[in-house]
Write a protein that holds these residues in place. Structure first.
Motif, short mmCIF file in Angstrom:
data_model
loop_
_atom_site.label_atom_id
_atom_site.label_comp_id
_atom_site.label_asym_id
_atom_site.label_seq_id
_atom_site.Cartn_x
_atom_site.Cartn_y
_atom_site.Cartn_z
N ALA A 1 0.84 -1.21 0.00
CA ALA A 1 0.00 0.00 0.00
C ALA A 1 0.87 1.26 0.00
N ARG A 2 1.93 1.24 0.77
CA ARG A 2 2.86 2.39 0.77
C ARG A 2 3.44 2.61 -0.63
N LYS A 3 3.79 1.53 -1.31
CA LYS A 3 4.33 1.66 -2.67
C LYS A 3 3.29 2.23 -3.62
N LEU A 4 2.02 2.01 -3.34
CA LEU A 4 0.95 2.59 -4.14
C LEU A 4 0.66 4.04 -3.76
N GLY A 5 1.32 4.52 -2.71
CA GLY A 5 1.14 5.92 -2.29
C GLY A 5 0.16 6.13 -1.15
N PHE A 6 -0.28 5.06 -0.51
CA PHE A 6 -1.18 5.23 0.64
C PHE A 6 -0.41 5.87 1.78
N PRO A 7 -0.95 6.93 2.38
CA PRO A 7 -0.34 7.44 3.61
C PRO A 7 -0.60 6.47 4.77
N ALA B 1 -1.75 6.99 7.63
CA ALA B 1 -3.03 7.23 8.30
C ALA B 1 -4.16 6.47 7.59
N ARG B 2 -4.12 6.41 6.28
CA ARG B 2 -5.16 5.67 5.55
C ARG B 2 -5.06 4.17 5.85
N ILE B 3 -3.84 3.67 5.89
CA ILE B 3 -3.63 2.25 6.19
C ILE B 3 -4.10 1.95 7.61
N ALA B 4 -3.66 2.75 8.57
CA ALA B 4 -4.02 2.52 9.97
C ALA B 4 -5.53 2.61 10.18
N ALA B 5 -6.19 3.47 9.43
CA ALA B 5 -7.64 3.63 9.57
C ALA B 5 -8.38 2.33 9.27
N LEU B 6 -7.77 1.45 8.50
CA LEU B 6 -8.43 0.19 8.16
C LEU B 6 -8.48 -0.78 9.33
N ARG B 7 -7.83 -0.43 10.42
CA ARG B 7 -7.95 -1.23 11.65
C ARG B 7 -9.21 -0.83 12.42
N GLY B 8 -9.78 0.31 12.06
CA GLY B 8 -11.03 0.76 12.64
C GLY B 8 -12.08 0.78 11.54
N MET B 9 -12.91 1.82 11.55
CA MET B 9 -13.91 1.94 10.49
C MET B 9 -13.69 3.28 9.79
N PRO B 10 -12.98 3.24 8.66
CA PRO B 10 -12.70 4.48 7.93
C PRO B 10 -13.98 5.05 7.30
N GLU B 11 -13.86 6.26 6.83
CA GLU B 11 -14.98 6.92 6.17
C GLU B 11 -14.89 6.70 4.67
N GLY B 12 -15.92 7.12 3.96
CA GLY B 12 -15.92 7.11 2.51
C GLY B 12 -15.89 5.71 1.93
N GLU B 13 -15.31 5.63 0.73
CA GLU B 13 -15.27 4.35 0.03
C GLU B 13 -14.48 3.29 0.79
N THR C 1 12.24 -0.96 10.50
CA THR C 1 12.83 0.37 10.32
C THR C 1 11.79 1.44 10.03
N ASN C 2 10.62 1.04 9.51
CA ASN C 2 9.59 1.99 9.17
C ASN C 2 8.22 1.45 9.61
N PRO C 3 8.00 1.36 10.94
CA PRO C 3 6.73 0.82 11.41
C PRO C 3 5.56 1.74 11.01
N LEU C 4 4.39 1.16 10.97
CA LEU C 4 3.21 1.92 10.63
C LEU C 4 2.96 2.97 11.70
N ASP C 5 2.83 4.21 11.26
CA ASP C 5 2.58 5.33 12.16
C ASP C 5 1.09 5.63 12.12
N PRO C 6 0.34 5.29 13.16
CA PRO C 6 -1.11 5.45 13.11
C PRO C 6 -1.58 6.91 13.18
N VAL C 7 -0.70 7.85 13.44
CA VAL C 7 -1.14 9.23 13.57
C VAL C 7 -0.70 10.11 12.40
N THR C 8 -0.03 9.53 11.41
CA THR C 8 0.42 10.31 10.27
C THR C 8 -0.76 10.80 9.46
#
Length: 182
Positions: free
Chosen positions: A87-93, A95-107, A175-182
């Protein structure tokens, strides 16, 4: 713990019946190196993988949302780490990735609700199906269902055999853990 549980096969132990797949996708990831213990399954898996991973009507971004949500719901550290990287290679920030652990908005939220319905209820309600078809198209709905099924089977294999995260992905996550607040 039993010592005969399948571990990723080395090139030297790779079965002749799946030799052609070793140089492609199957030789690159531990999950397929474990699946190579059953060459017939791995050979049968390849065409479905080609569709789900490469040719899905969802496209790469929506597919990643489906896969990440499925990995999260399954608690599959292997798939989660691998698909955070993708997902990062596709350009996902992050925060978008981390949101999938909860219930994100939109599509992303619509897709997450669909994954949850398939896992929890084993079906899409008529209302959710209609909402998905309007957003993704009918082929997209079929491919969403197929993607959840595909990654569910991988999750069962990965978690049943404690398949280790591939070294490069493990190093990246360290070396680059997921940052849930980015």
């Amino acid at each position: 713990m039993p010592t005969d549980r399948p571990q990723p096969l080395s090139d030297a132990d790779w079965p002749e019946a799946a030799r052609a797949l070793r140089e492609g996708f199957a030789g690159q990831l531990n999950v397929y190196r474990v699946m190579a213990h059953h060459p017939g399954l791995l050979n049968a898996w390849a065409p479905l993988r080609a569709h789900v991973v490469k040719n899905s009507a969802l496209g790469p971004d929506r597919s990643e949302v489906v896969i990440l949500r499925t990995a999260h719901r399954f608690g599959s550290d292997y798939e989660w780490a691998h698909h955070v990287s993708r997902a990062r290679k596709l350009g996902f920030p992050d925060a978008r990735i981390a949101a999938l652990r909860g219930m994100p908005e939109g599509e992303d939220g619509l897709i997450a609700r669909a994954v949850d319905a398939l896992i929890d209820d084993r079906r899409l309600s008529p209302e959710l199906d209609a909402e998905l078809a309007a957003a993704l198209g009918r082929k997209g709905v079929f491919d969403l269902i197929a993607t959840v099924g595909f990654y569910s089977v991988l999750g069962y294999i990965l978690m049943s055999f404690d398949t280790p995260v591939d070294d490069a992905i493990a190093a990246e996550m360290k070396t680059n853990p997921l940052d849930p607040v980015t």
